[in-house]
Design an enzyme around this catalytic site. Structure first.
Site, PDB file in Angstrom:
ATOM      1  N   GLY A 193     -24.451 -61.971  57.022  1.00 30.70           N
ATOM      2  CA  GLY A 193     -25.053 -61.545  58.627  1.00 30.70           C
ATOM      3  C   GLY A 193     -25.495 -61.216  59.764  1.00 30.70           C
ATOM      4  O   GLY A 193     -25.436 -62.849  60.001  1.00 30.70           O
ATOM      5  N   ASP A 221     -34.386 -70.108  48.275  1.00 29.56           N
ATOM      6  CA  ASP A 221     -34.125 -70.712  49.533  1.00 29.56           C
ATOM      7  C   ASP A 221     -34.885 -71.304  50.301  1.00 29.56           C
ATOM      8  O   ASP A 221     -35.193 -70.710  51.517  1.00 29.56           O
ATOM      9  CB  ASP A 221     -33.015 -69.326  49.779  1.00 29.56           C
ATOM     10  CG  ASP A 221     -32.302 -70.061  51.008  1.00 29.56           C
ATOM     11  OD1 ASP A 221     -31.965 -70.923  51.063  1.00 29.56           O
ATOM     12  OD2 ASP A 221     -31.373 -69.676  51.582  1.00 29.56           O
ATOM     13  N   ARG A 259     -35.239 -72.504  57.901  1.00 33.13           N
ATOM     14  CA  ARG A 259     -34.452 -71.414  59.452  1.00 33.13           C
ATOM     15  C   ARG A 259     -35.120 -70.160  57.991  1.00 33.13           C
ATOM     16  O   ARG A 259     -34.525 -69.036  58.718  1.00 33.13           O
ATOM     17  CB  ARG A 259     -32.521 -71.762  58.175  1.00 33.13           C
ATOM     18  CG  ARG A 259     -32.526 -71.575  57.411  1.00 33.13           C
ATOM     19  CD  ARG A 259     -31.004 -72.228  56.551  1.00 33.13           C
ATOM     20  NE  ARG A 259     -30.917 -71.903  55.293  1.00 33.13           N
ATOM     21  CZ  ARG A 259     -31.652 -72.819  54.524  1.00 33.13           C
ATOM     22  NH1 ARG A 259     -31.575 -73.966  55.072  1.00 33.13           N
ATOM     23  NH2 ARG A 259     -31.015 -73.276  52.694  1.00 33.13           N
ATOM     24  N   ASN A 260     -35.165 -70.029  56.922  1.00 32.71           N
ATOM     25  CA  ASN A 260     -36.172 -68.889  56.084  1.00 32.71           C
ATOM     26  C   ASN A 260     -38.056 -68.928  56.421  1.00 32.71           C
ATOM     27  O   ASN A 260     -38.326 -67.685  55.806  1.00 32.71           O
ATOM     28  CB  ASN A 260     -36.189 -68.619  54.656  1.00 32.71           C
ATOM     29  CG  ASN A 260     -34.259 -68.585  54.267  1.00 32.71           C
ATOM     30  OD1 ASN A 260     -33.759 -68.214  55.480  1.00 32.71           O
ATOM     31  ND2 ASN A 260     -33.609 -69.280  53.741  1.00 32.71           N
ATOM     32  N   ASP A 314     -36.598 -63.751  53.915  1.00 37.12           N
ATOM     33  CA  ASP A 314     -35.846 -64.134  52.601  1.00 37.12           C
ATOM     34  C   ASP A 314     -35.962 -64.150  51.362  1.00 37.12           C
ATOM     35  O   ASP A 314     -35.335 -64.913  50.958  1.00 37.12           O
ATOM     36  CB  ASP A 314     -34.766 -65.203  53.155  1.00 37.12           C
ATOM     37  CG  ASP A 314     -34.065 -64.218  54.211  1.00 37.12           C
ATOM     38  OD1 ASP A 314     -34.065 -63.413  55.372  1.00 37.12           O
ATOM     39  OD2 ASP A 314     -33.184 -65.209  54.577  1.00 37.12           O
TER      40      ASP A 314
HETATM   41  P1  ATP Z   1     -28.542 -67.742  56.342  1.00 41.64           P
HETATM   42  O1  ATP Z   1     -28.888 -66.001  56.075  1.00 41.64           O
HETATM   43  O2  ATP Z   1     -27.494 -68.115  55.810  1.00 41.64           O
HETATM   44  O3  ATP Z   1     -30.098 -68.264  54.745  1.00 41.64           O
HETATM   45  P2  ATP Z   1     -30.525 -67.486  58.385  1.00 41.64           P
HETATM   46  O4  ATP Z   1     -31.211 -66.930  56.822  1.00 41.64           O
HETATM   47  O5  ATP Z   1     -30.628 -68.531  59.306  1.00 41.64           O
HETATM   48  O6  ATP Z   1     -29.416 -68.196  57.359  1.00 41.64           O
HETATM   49  P3  ATP Z   1     -30.928 -64.608  58.704  1.00 41.64           P
HETATM   50  O7  ATP Z   1     -31.837 -64.745  58.128  1.00 41.64           O
HETATM   51  O8  ATP Z   1     -29.219 -63.638  58.536  1.00 41.64           O
HETATM   52  O9  ATP Z   1     -29.765 -66.137  58.658  1.00 41.64           O
HETATM   53  O10 ATP Z   1     -31.022 -65.171  60.191  1.00 41.64           O
HETATM   54  C1  ATP Z   1     -30.618 -65.672  61.940  1.00 41.64           C
HETATM   55  C2  ATP Z   1     -30.854 -65.636  62.233  1.00 41.64           C
HETATM   56  O11 ATP Z   1     -31.615 -64.777  63.007  1.00 41.64           O
HETATM   57  C3  ATP Z   1     -33.228 -66.656  62.039  1.00 41.64           C
HETATM   58  O12 ATP Z   1     -31.719 -67.457  62.388  1.00 41.64           O
HETATM   59  C4  ATP Z   1     -33.272 -65.920  62.831  1.00 41.64           C
HETATM   60  O13 ATP Z   1     -33.467 -66.614  64.815  1.00 41.64           O
HETATM   61  C5  ATP Z   1     -32.989 -64.541  63.671  1.00 41.64           C
HETATM   62  N1  ATP Z   1     -34.058 -63.128  62.298  1.00 41.64           N
HETATM   63  C6  ATP Z   1     -33.655 -62.952  61.485  1.00 41.64           C
HETATM   64  N2  ATP Z   1     -34.929 -62.555  60.733  1.00 41.64           N
HETATM   65  C7  ATP Z   1     -35.856 -62.756  62.438  1.00 41.64           C
HETATM   66  C8  ATP Z   1     -37.002 -61.424  61.800  1.00 41.64           C
HETATM   67  N3  ATP Z   1     -37.532 -61.046  61.637  1.00 41.64           N
HETATM   68  N4  ATP Z   1     -37.394 -62.015  63.652  1.00 41.64           N
HETATM   69  C9  ATP Z   1     -36.556 -61.822  64.604  1.00 41.64           C
HETATM   70  N5  ATP Z   1     -35.564 -62.782  64.326  1.00 41.64           N
HETATM   71  C10 ATP Z   1     -35.439 -62.872  63.306  1.00 41.64           C
END
Ligand code: ATP
Length: 517
Positions: free
Chosen positions: A259, A367, A371-372, A385
């Site tokens: 998402g 995970d 990226r997390n 996450d």
């Molecule tokens: P995946 O969920 O597929 O492992 P991901 O962890 O990159 O990938 P998301 O957790 O959906 O995906 O986050 C997408 C992007 O949104 C992140 O790379 C980051 O730049 C931004 N993001 C997510 N959470 C936050 C937050 N709490 N504050 C600021 N930016 C955020």
């Protein structure tokens, strides 16, 4: 502190106006019995008759001092500024207390306040220079941050010896640390010849003169950021399913495979991050079960889960907002290039600290990857996450299948997790080793020349990534320890945390004073 009415104008705890129920004779008798004391009210014309009565048999009250500014997020909250005094009337809501302002712009107003924004008046916690749970490294970072002048200082709890205090002082562009030792009678000292009954007296003394310190103490270190409140407000702590109309999405921050993530505003007052989940990516019931556990996991190095919207689609996960996005992007962008080795190690140490907390709670991330991990101001990192992968996996097994072309994070996952679905804290340790590789290569893809398929084939037979360029050998040794085939031989997060934190202590050069360390 006595419980008594305070003058609405000057807020001094001096006056109780005539109570209507009290007859003049009652009052006279009470004064004779010395049950009450007659005080002249300096603001008598505003508050009633010219004399006021103060009960002498009084209850103790809870007067607190605000450590940070707080702006009300709901109509039931109370705004205040750092330094304001507040009388706490009810603590039963746990992390949010019902309080009355005794000073400041909103004097006499009542409302909920975040309990971690205040400290008992006159306590050491209320002192602007006391930074209780601040580690040596963080102390250095805080003191070196913009706004602090030569002589800026803070006092913190000593990491290595429980119950002891340390003084950190900014001396030009370096930070010096002193242990505050104690005599047998409990007096504090930097130099044994000059003990003080209280820390306050010690601070006052060294604010007047250097007296053997590297520099005379100046202003207390600036507090950069207020801490996260526990939950969004007093009533979302338990009722954390919130109405989605209370959330306004402002701008898209990014997208993951499940998402999109937005910067949002809760209740038109509070900045939050909103993760919107693709419809059908998980069962709300499974998610809520997991989220019940996730929201209890609170640690300064873990992203706090504030609230959820699971009624209707898409599911929203509301968390704290981190200004610099994901660590992966941060490492890859200009910011990453500017990072020095000390910053890289510190980043790893912060992640290890968050994970050590999960380890202690017997919770598995599943995970862990750059990226997390999210980055805030001043290089502050928090693990995000945690636990979500499990919910996705339960409902959507194919997504995490170890096949070429799927988004299964093969390159981060321990062999026993890939092959036998054996996820443990030790498989998280494996992932931490990969994350360390990402940090040391400024966000390079692990196993850069290999496909997922090749990784799945070769890692179980003993292949490991070589030491990245410019990576100190000791750090590569830590990575290699995380990638031991036998998971029991891998370190714990607790060990990783202290190893990484101790890195900094090792290269401190000058110890020219017995108390300096
Ligand atoms: P995946 O969920 O597929 O492992 P991901 O962890 O990159 O990938 P998301 O957790 O959906 O995906 O986050 C997408 C992007 O949104 C992140 O790379 C980051 O730049 C931004 N993001 C997510 N959470 C936050 C937050 N709490 N504050 C600021 N930016 C955020």
């Amino acid at each position: 502190m006595d419980l008594r009415e305070r003058c609405l104008r000057c807020c001094q705890p001096v006056l109780v106006c005539f109570k209507k129920t009290r007859s003049a004779e009652d009052t006279r008798q009470a004064v004779r019995r010395k049950d009450i004391e007659v005080i002249v009210n300096p603001h008598a014309r505003q508050t009633g008759p010219g004399v006021s009565l103060r009960p002498l048999a009084v209850e103790k009250t809870d007067v607190y001092i605000a450590l940070y500014d707080y702006t009300a997020r709901t109509e039931e909250d109370l705004s205040f500024s750092a330094g304001d005094k507040l009388e706490v009337l009810d603590k039963s809501a746990g992390d949010w207390w019902y309080a009355k302002a005794l000073t400041g712009l909103r004097v006499a107003r009542r409302g909920y306040i975040p309990a971690n924004y205040v400290a008992p008046v006159e306590s050491i916690d209320a002192e602007p220079w006391y930074f209780a749970e601040t580690k040596r490294l963080d102390a250095e970072k805080l003191l070196l941050a913009e706004g602090n002048q030569h002589g800026a200082f803070l006092i913190r709890n000593c990491e290595s010896q429980k119950g002891e205090l340390s003084l950190s002082v900014l001396d030009s562009r370096t930070v010096k640390h002193y242990k505050l030792r104690r005599t047998d009678s409990g007096h504090y000292y930097v130099s044994k010849t000059k003990p003080f009954e209280t820390i306050k007296e010690l601070v006052a003394h060294y604010s007047q003169q250097e007296a053997g310190l590297c520099v005379r103490l100046g202003e207390p270190c600036k507090k950069i950021e207020a801490p996260q409140t526990h939950g969004l407000s007093y009533n979302t702590v338990d009722q954390w399913e919130i109405n989605r109309t209370s959330i306004r999405l402002l701008r898209k921050l990014g997208a993951g495979q499940f998402g999109e993530v937005y910067e949002g505003l809760w209740n038109e007052t509070t900045a939050v991050a909103v993760k919107t989940l693709k419809p059908g990516s998980m069962d709300p019931k499974d998610f809520l079960r997991e989220a019940q556990i996730m929201k209890k996991l609170r640690h300064p190095k873990l992203i706090q889960l504030y609230a959820v919207c699971t009624v209707g689609e898409p599911i929203y996960i509301i968390t704290e907002l981190m200004s610099n996005g994901s660590l992966l992007e941060y490492l890859q962008k200009d910011n990453g290039v500017k990072l020095r080795i000390a910053d890289q190690i510190e980043t790893a140490a912060q992640v290890a600290a968050g994970m050590a907390f999960l380890e202690l709670q017997n919770y598995i991330h599943r995970d862990l990857a750059a990226r997390n991990v999210l980055v805030g101001e001043n290089n502050i990192c928090k693990v995000a996450d945690f636990g979500l992968a499990r919910v996705f996996m339960m409902e959507n097994e194919n997504v995490y299948e170890a096949k070429e072309g799927t988004k299964f994070p093969v390159k981060w996952t321990a062999p026993e997790a890939i092959n036998d679905n054996k996820f443990t804290i030790k498989s998280d340790i494996w992932s931490f080793g990969i994350l360390l590789y990402e940090i040391m290569t400024f966000g390079q893809m692990p196993y850069p020349t290999m496909s997922n398929y090749q990784v799945v084939q070769r890692v179980p037979t003993g292949y490991r990534m070589p030491c990245p360029p410019h990576c100190p050998k000791v750090l590569y040794e830590i990575m290699s320890d995380c990638w031991k085939q036998n998971e029991q031989e891998r370190p714990t997060f607790e060990t990783l945390q202290w190893k990484l934190e101790d890195f900094f202590d090792m290269d401190v050069s000058s110890y020219d004073d017995a108390n300096r360390y």
